[in-house]
Scaffold this active site. Structure first.
Site, PDB file in Angstrom:
ATOM      1  N   LYS A   1      40.286  34.539  46.961  1.00 22.41           N
ATOM      2  CA  LYS A   1      40.511  35.102  48.298  1.00 22.41           C
ATOM      3  C   LYS A   1      39.523  34.504  49.314  1.00 22.41           C
ATOM      4  O   LYS A   1      39.917  34.064  50.381  1.00 22.41           O
ATOM      5  CB  LYS A   1      40.345  36.635  48.280  1.00 22.41           C
ATOM      6  CG  LYS A   1      41.285  37.346  47.310  1.00 22.41           C
ATOM      7  CD  LYS A   1      41.116  38.859  47.347  1.00 22.41           C
ATOM      8  CE  LYS A   1      39.749  39.353  46.896  1.00 22.41           C
ATOM      9  NZ  LYS A   1      39.450  39.060  45.462  1.00 22.41           N
TER      10      LYS A   1
ATOM     11  N   ARG B   1      25.451  35.618  42.776  1.00 22.59           N
ATOM     12  CA  ARG B   1      25.465  37.031  43.169  1.00 22.59           C
ATOM     13  C   ARG B   1      25.043  37.926  42.008  1.00 22.59           C
ATOM     14  O   ARG B   1      25.367  37.662  40.861  1.00 22.59           O
ATOM     15  CB  ARG B   1      26.879  37.418  43.627  1.00 22.59           C
ATOM     16  CG  ARG B   1      27.135  37.100  45.091  1.00 22.59           C
ATOM     17  CD  ARG B   1      28.579  37.232  45.488  1.00 22.59           C
ATOM     18  NE  ARG B   1      29.239  38.424  44.984  1.00 22.59           N
ATOM     19  CZ  ARG B   1      30.514  38.734  45.220  1.00 22.59           C
ATOM     20  NH1 ARG B   1      31.262  37.940  45.961  1.00 22.59           N
ATOM     21  NH2 ARG B   1      31.048  39.823  44.728  1.00 22.59           N
TER      22      ARG B   1
ATOM     23  N   ARG C   1      34.238  45.228  37.063  1.00 20.57           N
ATOM     24  CA  ARG C   1      34.988  44.980  38.306  1.00 20.57           C
ATOM     25  C   ARG C   1      36.461  44.714  38.013  1.00 20.57           C
ATOM     26  O   ARG C   1      37.332  45.132  38.779  1.00 20.57           O
ATOM     27  CB  ARG C   1      34.357  43.819  39.068  1.00 20.57           C
ATOM     28  CG  ARG C   1      33.058  44.221  39.759  1.00 20.57           C
ATOM     29  CD  ARG C   1      32.183  43.040  40.096  1.00 20.57           C
ATOM     30  NE  ARG C   1      32.799  42.100  40.994  1.00 20.57           N
ATOM     31  CZ  ARG C   1      32.468  40.820  41.084  1.00 20.57           C
ATOM     32  NH1 ARG C   1      31.513  40.328  40.310  1.00 20.57           N
ATOM     33  NH2 ARG C   1      33.077  40.027  41.932  1.00 20.57           N
TER      34      ARG C   1
HETATM   35  P1  ADP Z   1      35.036  39.690  45.035  1.00 22.46           P
HETATM   36  O1  ADP Z   1      35.185  38.666  46.118  1.00 22.46           O
HETATM   37  O2  ADP Z   1      34.438  39.128  43.819  1.00 22.46           O
HETATM   38  O3  ADP Z   1      36.294  40.431  44.767  1.00 22.46           O
HETATM   39  P2  ADP Z   1      33.761  41.303  47.053  1.00 22.46           P
HETATM   40  O4  ADP Z   1      32.739  40.469  47.710  1.00 22.46           O
HETATM   41  O5  ADP Z   1      35.058  41.482  47.749  1.00 22.46           O
HETATM   42  O6  ADP Z   1      33.992  40.735  45.575  1.00 22.46           O
HETATM   43  O7  ADP Z   1      33.190  42.748  46.741  1.00 22.46           O
HETATM   44  C1  ADP Z   1      31.959  42.919  46.083  1.00 22.46           C
HETATM   45  C2  ADP Z   1      31.697  44.391  45.914  1.00 22.46           C
HETATM   46  O8  ADP Z   1      31.607  45.024  47.191  1.00 22.46           O
HETATM   47  C3  ADP Z   1      32.766  45.167  45.163  1.00 22.46           C
HETATM   48  O9  ADP Z   1      32.611  45.114  43.759  1.00 22.46           O
HETATM   49  C4  ADP Z   1      32.544  46.588  45.716  1.00 22.46           C
HETATM   50  O10 ADP Z   1      31.425  47.196  45.106  1.00 22.46           O
HETATM   51  C5  ADP Z   1      32.186  46.311  47.174  1.00 22.46           C
HETATM   52  N1  ADP Z   1      33.390  46.296  48.034  1.00 22.46           N
HETATM   53  C6  ADP Z   1      33.882  45.263  48.734  1.00 22.46           C
HETATM   54  N2  ADP Z   1      34.995  45.605  49.397  1.00 22.46           N
HETATM   55  C7  ADP Z   1      35.227  46.898  49.107  1.00 22.46           C
HETATM   56  C8  ADP Z   1      36.241  47.841  49.457  1.00 22.46           C
HETATM   57  N3  ADP Z   1      37.280  47.508  50.249  1.00 22.46           N
HETATM   58  N4  ADP Z   1      36.149  49.099  48.943  1.00 22.46           N
HETATM   59  C9  ADP Z   1      35.130  49.466  48.160  1.00 22.46           C
HETATM   60  N5  ADP Z   1      34.165  48.630  47.772  1.00 22.46           N
HETATM   61  C10 ADP Z   1      34.190  47.359  48.236  1.00 22.46           C
HETATM   62  P1  ADP Z   2      37.400  36.003  45.422  1.00 27.02           P
HETATM   63  O1  ADP Z   2      36.957  35.970  46.854  1.00 27.02           O
HETATM   64  O2  ADP Z   2      38.860  36.320  45.270  1.00 27.02           O
HETATM   65  O3  ADP Z   2      36.542  36.879  44.551  1.00 27.02           O
HETATM   66  P2  ADP Z   2      36.437  33.232  45.341  1.00 27.02           P
HETATM   67  O4  ADP Z   2      37.214  32.568  46.432  1.00 27.02           O
HETATM   68  O5  ADP Z   2      35.028  33.543  45.608  1.00 27.02           O
HETATM   69  O6  ADP Z   2      37.254  34.537  44.829  1.00 27.02           O
HETATM   70  O7  ADP Z   2      36.565  32.325  44.028  1.00 27.02           O
HETATM   71  C1  ADP Z   2      35.914  32.691  42.831  1.00 27.02           C
HETATM   72  C2  ADP Z   2      35.335  31.455  42.151  1.00 27.02           C
HETATM   73  O8  ADP Z   2      36.404  30.620  41.696  1.00 27.02           O
HETATM   74  C3  ADP Z   2      34.490  30.581  43.082  1.00 27.02           C
HETATM   75  O9  ADP Z   2      33.435  30.036  42.326  1.00 27.02           O
HETATM   76  C4  ADP Z   2      35.468  29.498  43.544  1.00 27.02           C
HETATM   77  O10 ADP Z   2      34.787  28.293  43.817  1.00 27.02           O
HETATM   78  C5  ADP Z   2      36.365  29.353  42.324  1.00 27.02           C
HETATM   79  N1  ADP Z   2      37.762  29.026  42.679  1.00 27.02           N
HETATM   80  C6  ADP Z   2      38.448  29.372  43.794  1.00 27.02           C
HETATM   81  N2  ADP Z   2      39.715  28.906  43.743  1.00 27.02           N
HETATM   82  C7  ADP Z   2      39.833  28.253  42.548  1.00 27.02           C
HETATM   83  C8  ADP Z   2      40.901  27.538  41.902  1.00 27.02           C
HETATM   84  N3  ADP Z   2      42.096  27.411  42.462  1.00 27.02           N
HETATM   85  N4  ADP Z   2      40.657  27.003  40.684  1.00 27.02           N
HETATM   86  C9  ADP Z   2      39.428  27.137  40.093  1.00 27.02           C
HETATM   87  N5  ADP Z   2      38.393  27.787  40.650  1.00 27.02           N
HETATM   88  C10 ADP Z   2      38.583  28.340  41.869  1.00 27.02           C
END
Ligand code: ADP
Ligand code: ADP
Ligand code: ZN
Length: 213
Positions: free
Chosen positions: A13, A160, A171
């Site tokens: 995302k 992170r 998660r």
């Molecule tokens: P990822 O990109 O790996 O999905 P995020 O950066 O979106 O992780 O979120 C990291 C953490 O921040 C989540 O595990 C949660 O604890 C908190 N968080 C983020 N967005 C939300 C949301 N919409 N509702 C509740 N918690 C959230």
């Molecule tokens: P989210 O915001 O949904 O948690 P990220 O965009 O941070 O996910 O992506 C999670 C990890 O996977 C990052 O280290 C990113 O560089 C890697 N990544 C993103 N897209 C791809 C893909 N298409 N194939 C392999 N790795 C990816």
């Protein structure tokens, strides 16, 4: 154009959002980024959020709903925005619908990025994030030109706190139980745009822009 990027942790995302910001000139609203900034500042909100984030739990709905309600009314959101990581629960989605109705606005597309859970653990544990601009890299799948340094801004890359195997497992469970129901929620509204999230990052970007255009 108001877009939600939906998908499990590690689906890509954030990676796609950063590219879409440039393509469509609309801001990315990442609740995760906003919460991490609050943690860094050490504000009361940050302290409350950190405890949840470190466990892999969600931050309370009321907290994130308040953040988003304020953010989407900022002038830079007038032409649209991309929600990344929000909503994550049905109550959050309902609150969003309520606030948008009050603003005579609506969500146009919910891009649902699909990646099997086996692949997500490796993506998350290998993720490296820029301390300054928040861009994500991957040690194997998307390495920076220089190890530990952000290609975009020269900032320091870090892992992170919640990208360790244990927290990642929690998660992913939280995603299955709390966030997955949103797919049906938005299907019922006719807004789900499923995207295969496996493959080359640029190829996935092409898939996303195709459904948005
Ligand atoms: P990822 O990109 O790996 O999905 P995020 O950066 O979106 O992780 O979120 C990291 C953490 O921040 C989540 O595990 C949660 O604890 C908190 N968080 C983020 N967005 C939300 C949301 N919409 N509702 C509740 N918690 C959230
Ligand atoms: P989210 O915001 O949904 O948690 P990220 O965009 O941070 O996910 O992506 C999670 C990890 O996977 C990052 O280290 C990113 O560089 C890697 N990544 C993103 N897209 C791809 C893909 N298409 N194939 C392999 N790795 C990816
Ligand atoms: Zn950077």
């Amino acid at each position: 154009m108001n877009v939600i990027l939906l998908g499990p942790p590690g689906a890509g995302k954030g990676t796609q959002a950063k590219m879409l910001v440039e393509e469509y000139q609309i801001p990315q609203i990442s609740t995760g980024d906003i919460l991490r900034a609050a943690v860094k500042e050490g504000s009361p909100l940050g302290k409350e959020a950190k405890a949840c984030m470190d466990k892999g739990d969600l931050v309370p709905d009321s907290v994130v709903i308040g953040i988003v309600e304020e953010r989407i009314q900022q002038p830079d959101c007038a032409k649209g925005y991309m929600l990344d990581g929000f909503p994550r629960t049905v109550p959050q989605a309902e609150a969003l619908d309520g606030m948008l109705q009050n603003l005579s606005s609506q969500i146009d597309h919910v891009v649902s990025i699909e990646v099997a859970s086996e692949e997500l653990v490796g993506r998350l544990t290998g993720r490296r994030t820029c301390r300054d601009c928040g861009v994500g890299f991957h040690v194997m799948f998307d390495p920076p030109e220089q190890e530990g340094v952000c290609d975009k801004c020269g900032g320091e890359l870090y892992q992170r706190d919640d990208d360790n195997v244990e927290t990642v497992t929690s998660r992913l469970e939280v995603y299955e139980s709390q966030t997955l129901p949103l797919i049906d929620y938005y299907k019922a509204q006719g807004k789900i745009r499923p995207i295969d999230g496996v493959g080359d990052i640029k190829e996935i970007f092409a898939r996303v822009t195709q459904v948005l255009s």
